[in-house]
Enzyme design. Structure first.
Site, short mmCIF file in Angstrom:
data_model
loop_
_atom_site.label_atom_id
_atom_site.label_comp_id
_atom_site.label_asym_id
_atom_site.label_seq_id
_atom_site.Cartn_x
_atom_site.Cartn_y
_atom_site.Cartn_z
N HIS A 123 -3.13 -13.57 -1.21
CA HIS A 123 -1.79 -13.33 -0.66
C HIS A 123 -1.48 -14.42 0.35
O HIS A 123 -2.34 -14.83 1.13
CB HIS A 123 -1.70 -11.98 0.05
CG HIS A 123 -1.98 -10.80 -0.81
ND1 HIS A 123 -1.17 -10.41 -1.85
CD2 HIS A 123 -3.00 -9.90 -0.80
CE1 HIS A 123 -1.67 -9.33 -2.43
NE2 HIS A 123 -2.78 -9.00 -1.81
N HIS A 125 0.85 -1.20 0.00
CA HIS A 125 0.00 0.00 0.00
C HIS A 125 0.88 1.25 0.00
O HIS A 125 0.75 2.12 0.86
CB HIS A 125 -0.94 0.02 1.21
CG HIS A 125 -2.00 -1.03 1.16
ND1 HIS A 125 -2.62 -1.50 2.30
CD2 HIS A 125 -2.56 -1.71 0.13
CE1 HIS A 125 -3.50 -2.42 1.95
NE2 HIS A 125 -3.49 -2.57 0.64
N GLU A 148 -7.74 -4.16 -7.06
CA GLU A 148 -6.62 -3.39 -6.53
C GLU A 148 -5.39 -3.69 -7.40
O GLU A 148 -5.24 -4.82 -7.89
CB GLU A 148 -6.39 -3.77 -5.07
CG GLU A 148 -5.59 -2.78 -4.28
CD GLU A 148 -5.61 -3.07 -2.79
OE1 GLU A 148 -4.91 -2.35 -2.07
OE2 GLU A 148 -6.32 -3.99 -2.35
N ASP A 164 -2.40 -4.55 -7.07
CA ASP A 164 -1.55 -5.72 -6.83
C ASP A 164 -2.16 -6.99 -7.40
O ASP A 164 -1.48 -8.00 -7.58
CB ASP A 164 -1.26 -5.89 -5.34
CG ASP A 164 -2.51 -5.94 -4.49
OD1 ASP A 164 -3.35 -5.04 -4.63
OD2 ASP A 164 -2.65 -6.86 -3.66
N HIS A 218 -11.80 -5.79 1.19
CA HIS A 218 -11.83 -4.48 1.84
C HIS A 218 -12.04 -3.34 0.84
O HIS A 218 -11.86 -2.16 1.19
CB HIS A 218 -10.54 -4.24 2.64
CG HIS A 218 -9.29 -4.27 1.79
ND1 HIS A 218 -8.48 -3.16 1.67
CD2 HIS A 218 -8.73 -5.21 1.03
CE1 HIS A 218 -7.47 -3.44 0.88
NE2 HIS A 218 -7.59 -4.67 0.50
#
Length: 398
Positions: A228, A25, A83, A85, A148
């Protein structure tokens, strides 16, 4: 790049392990044991690719994927979360297979187009409960809004009971071994807790509701494949049970004393306060951390674990020291339950750090308990006793 690994005979991990990563992040989150960007290839009557990897690894990943499969044979691309990533490699991938059907939520499409521009991609929008047949088996989708990000969803391989869980049930751990039964257990436990405490705890109420929804759907998990960290194959339900505990006002028998200090008076106060606590709670864990020398995310993790938190700072320029200011800012939005807090510190002329603590902690969900303690210049016999009693009094309220 690490070789691709079979999860089951029909599911293969085709991601990237980034053992050198130390921040995530941007510079916000520490990942002291690296991370991974997990992508998965399902081979059934239809061939399905789930999620991409970070743009940094895009070309290398795509070339390795070509060694695994003719990209044109991929029937469906599923994006659980957009996101960067997860999605950074997707524009390069879709350039190779222009008409591949992309299954994602409506919010995911909006986010993809915001990041990468509007493109003539073959979007197929899904909602909770939607089913995608891949021939002899089925994929079921479940939206995970704000867990999230607003675009997040889970994908469930129904017949095999494999959950592709996106950012849920994961952790930042760049483990070369990839599976939960092959890594260092203590590191795995801590990184899972840190991941929840620092990333997901603001959404605990939503997580509780989503777990209830999953239970009502009767979903069983033989394997959980997150985006992850490790793949859960030995005890996939173990991490689910941890989430059930963590989302409901979790704490351990621990008191955290976190402080920053200029000329060591506040440090001395912290140590004496700890001795006072020990008189009342001899069997509890009492942890002292210097916020100026400890990673902020590790401090937030210890707050998540603790029943009581004491924060200390010297006064500087009518405020708290910078590391304590960053900590106070970080915890404002986390919906802690039943955690008590108080504060202390030393000063030379105005002691206004205590006013800052009061004002900022009132904005948090922590419960201020008792009167603060401030000491001018240095400890003497009388103030030593006050610090001891301060610790005893705080412990007595827990």
């Amino acid at each position: 790049m690490k070789k691709f690994i079979n999860v089951t005979p029909n599911v293969k991990w085709v991601g990237v392990v980034d053992q050198d990563a130390r921040k995530f992040h941007g510079e916000e989150l520490s990942v002291n044991h690296g991370s991974s960007y997990n992508s998965y290839l399902i081979r059934e009557d239809k061939i399905v690719l789930i999620d991409g990897v970070k743009a940094t690894f895009s070309r290398e990943w795509i070339e390795k994927l070509k060694e695994e499969i003719d990209l044109n044979k991929i029937d469906y691309l599923i994006l659980n979360h957009c996101e960067p990533d997860h999605s950074g490699s997707i524009p390069d991938l879709v350039d190779e297979i222009l008409n591949v059907p992309i299954y994602c939520t409506q919010k995911a499409r909006e986010i993809l187009e915001a990041y990468y521009g509007k493109r003539d991609w073959n979007f197929n929008i899904v909602k909770s409960g939607d089913n995608l047949s891949i021939g002899n088996k089925n994929l079921v989708f479940l939206e995970m809004k704000m867990l999230h990000w607003p675009d997040s969803m889970l994908t469930y391989l129904l017949e095999d009971q494999i959950l592709f869980s996106n950012d849920a049930f994961g952790e930042h751990y760049g483990a070369n071994e990839l599976f939960d039964d092959m890594v260092e257990e203590d590191i795995l436990k801590y990184e899972c807790l840190k991941y929840y405490a620092c990333i997901l705890s603001p959404f605990s109420k939503l997580i509780k509701l989503k777990l209830q929804e999953i239970e009502k759907m009767g979903l069983k998990f033989k394997i959980i494949c997150p985006s992850h960290g490790v793949i859960w194959r030995k005890n996939p339900n173990g991490i689910v049970e941890k989430y059930r505990k963590w989302c409901e006002g979790y704490s351990e028998n621990q008191i955290l004393i976190v402080y920053d200090t200029m000329w060591n008076t506040t440090r001395k106060m912290a140590e004496v306060i700890a001795d006072g606590i020990r008189e009342i709670k001899p069997d509890w864990t009492i942890k002292l951390l210097n916020s100026g020398k400890t990673d902020l995310n590790d401090v937030v993790t210890e707050i998540f674990k603790s029943k009581g938190i004491l924060m200390g700072s010297s006064t500087i320029n009518s405020s708290v020291l910078p590391s304590m200011g960053a900590l106070l800012s970080s915890i404002k939005t986390i919906p802690y339950e039943n955690k008590k807090v108080n504060f202390f510190g030393s000063y030379g002329w105005n002691g206004r750090a205590m006013d800052v603590f009061q004002k900022e902690l009132e904005k948090s969900a922590l419960i201020i308990s008792g009167e603060c303690l401030k000491i001018k210049w240095n400890l003497d016999e009388d103030t030593y006793i006050k610090a001891w009693e301060f610790g005893m009094n705080f412990a007595s309220q827990l």
